[in-house]
Design a protein around this motif. Structure first.
Motif, short mmCIF file in Angstrom:
data_model
loop_
_atom_site.label_atom_id
_atom_site.label_comp_id
_atom_site.label_asym_id
_atom_site.label_seq_id
_atom_site.Cartn_x
_atom_site.Cartn_y
_atom_site.Cartn_z
N GLU A 71 -15.78 -4.69 1.58
CA GLU A 71 -17.02 -5.40 1.23
C GLU A 71 -18.22 -4.85 1.99
OE1 GLU A 71 -16.17 -9.50 2.07
OE2 GLU A 71 -14.84 -9.70 0.35
N LYS A 72 -17.98 -4.32 3.19
CA LYS A 72 -19.06 -3.75 3.99
C LYS A 72 -19.31 -2.29 3.67
CE LYS A 72 -18.76 -6.77 7.99
NZ LYS A 72 -19.35 -6.79 9.31
N GLY A 73 -18.53 -1.72 2.76
CA GLY A 73 -18.71 -0.32 2.38
C GLY A 73 -17.92 0.66 3.21
N ALA A 74 -16.98 0.18 4.01
CA ALA A 74 -16.19 1.05 4.87
C ALA A 74 -15.02 1.67 4.10
CB ALA A 74 -15.65 0.26 6.06
N ASN A 75 -14.52 2.78 4.61
CA ASN A 75 -13.31 3.37 4.04
C ASN A 75 -12.20 3.49 5.08
OD1 ASN A 75 -14.18 5.54 5.57
ND2 ASN A 75 -14.30 6.97 3.86
N ALA A 76 -12.43 2.88 6.26
CA ALA A 76 -11.42 2.87 7.31
C ALA A 76 -11.71 1.73 8.28
CB ALA A 76 -11.39 4.20 8.07
N VAL A 77 -10.66 1.32 8.99
CA VAL A 77 -10.80 0.35 10.08
C VAL A 77 -10.09 0.93 11.29
CG1 VAL A 77 -10.44 -2.02 10.85
CG2 VAL A 77 -10.79 -1.57 8.42
N VAL A 78 -10.82 1.07 12.39
CA VAL A 78 -10.24 1.65 13.61
C VAL A 78 -10.13 0.58 14.69
CG1 VAL A 78 -11.08 3.98 13.11
CG2 VAL A 78 -12.51 2.43 14.44
N GLY A 79 -9.30 0.87 15.70
CA GLY A 79 -9.15 -0.05 16.82
C GLY A 79 -8.52 -1.37 16.43
N VAL A 80 -7.64 -1.37 15.44
CA VAL A 80 -7.06 -2.62 14.94
C VAL A 80 -6.14 -3.24 16.00
CG1 VAL A 80 -5.53 -3.64 13.20
CG2 VAL A 80 -7.25 -1.95 12.54
N ASP A 81 -6.31 -4.54 16.17
CA ASP A 81 -5.50 -5.32 17.11
C ASP A 81 -4.89 -6.49 16.35
OD1 ASP A 81 -4.51 -6.17 19.68
OD2 ASP A 81 -6.07 -7.71 19.67
N LEU A 82 -3.61 -6.72 16.52
CA LEU A 82 -2.92 -7.86 15.92
C LEU A 82 -2.64 -8.89 17.01
CD1 LEU A 82 -0.35 -5.98 13.69
CD2 LEU A 82 -2.28 -7.35 12.89
N ASP A 83 -3.01 -10.13 16.74
CA ASP A 83 -2.78 -11.21 17.69
C ASP A 83 -2.01 -12.33 17.02
OD1 ASP A 83 -4.17 -10.28 20.04
OD2 ASP A 83 -6.03 -10.61 18.93
N TYR A 84 -1.15 -12.98 17.81
CA TYR A 84 -0.37 -14.12 17.35
C TYR A 84 -0.69 -15.29 18.27
CZ TYR A 84 2.22 -10.46 14.93
OH TYR A 84 2.57 -9.39 14.14
N GLU A 85 -1.14 -16.40 17.69
CA GLU A 85 -1.51 -17.58 18.48
C GLU A 85 -0.84 -18.81 17.90
OE1 GLU A 85 -3.56 -17.65 21.17
OE2 GLU A 85 -3.99 -15.52 21.08
N VAL A 86 -0.43 -19.73 18.76
CA VAL A 86 0.09 -21.02 18.32
C VAL A 86 -0.98 -22.07 18.57
CG1 VAL A 86 1.86 -22.78 18.67
CG2 VAL A 86 2.46 -20.36 18.84
N ILE A 87 -1.37 -22.76 17.49
CA ILE A 87 -2.41 -23.78 17.56
C ILE A 87 -1.90 -25.03 16.85
CG2 ILE A 87 -4.79 -24.37 16.94
CD1 ILE A 87 -5.27 -21.30 16.71
N ASN A 88 -1.71 -26.12 17.61
CA ASN A 88 -1.26 -27.39 17.02
C ASN A 88 -0.06 -27.22 16.09
OD1 ASN A 88 -3.30 -28.77 18.35
ND2 ASN A 88 -4.74 -28.47 16.68
N ASN A 89 0.99 -26.61 16.57
CA ASN A 89 2.23 -26.40 15.81
C ASN A 89 2.05 -25.48 14.60
OD1 ASN A 89 3.75 -28.01 17.55
ND2 ASN A 89 3.18 -29.85 16.43
N MET A 90 1.01 -24.70 14.59
CA MET A 90 0.81 -23.71 13.53
C MET A 90 0.71 -22.34 14.20
SD MET A 90 -1.85 -25.57 10.93
CE MET A 90 -3.15 -25.64 12.13
N LEU A 91 1.16 -21.34 13.49
CA LEU A 91 1.07 -19.98 14.00
C LEU A 91 -0.02 -19.24 13.25
CD1 LEU A 91 2.29 -17.70 15.79
CD2 LEU A 91 3.59 -17.04 13.78
N MET A 92 -0.97 -18.66 13.99
CA MET A 92 -2.03 -17.88 13.38
C MET A 92 -1.82 -16.42 13.72
SD MET A 92 -6.18 -18.01 13.71
CE MET A 92 -6.29 -17.33 15.35
N VAL A 93 -1.85 -15.58 12.70
CA VAL A 93 -1.80 -14.14 12.88
C VAL A 93 -3.18 -13.63 12.53
CG1 VAL A 93 -0.73 -11.98 12.16
CG2 VAL A 93 0.63 -14.08 12.22
#
Length: 103
Positions: A71-93
């Motif tokens: 949507e921003k006109g990019a053709n790549a994403v660099v420096g990608v970081d994946l995080d996993y968090e538990v919030i109120n018995n839900m898991l957010m990726v």
């Protein structure tokens, strides 16, 4: 679209930075209940069903990341970081990185 955890794309020049992009997926409490209720495949402390659900959430987060970069006109994403968090018995990726145009 190139998606990488590295700060650049080898052999390509970053011509433009478009900013930070993020994709997220949340697994609710019902997913955990259903997964744990169906855990019959635990071997050596691992649950294939649970890992499969995490894999789906990771794919959703990365797909959102890619869509927002496009949507921003990019053709790549660099420096990608994946995080996993538990919030109120839900898991957010969440997946975050910098949308760029490479040449």
């Amino acid at each position: 679209m190139i998606i990488t955890t590295t700060p650049s794309v080898e052999g390509q020049l970053i011509a433009r930075y478009h900013g930070i992009v993020v994709g997220e997926a949340i697994l609710g409490a019902n997913v955990f209940r259903d997964v744990f209720a169906a855990i019959t495949d635990i071997v050596g402390g691992r649950s294939g069903a649970y890992e499969q659900e995490l894999g789906k959430a990771r794919e959703v987060a990365l797909q959102e990341l890619e869509e927002r970069a496009a949507e921003k006109g990019a053709n790549a994403v660099v420096g990608v970081d994946l995080d996993y968090e538990v919030i109120n018995n839900m898991l957010m990726v969440s997946a975050s990185g910098t949308a760029v145009t490479v040449r």
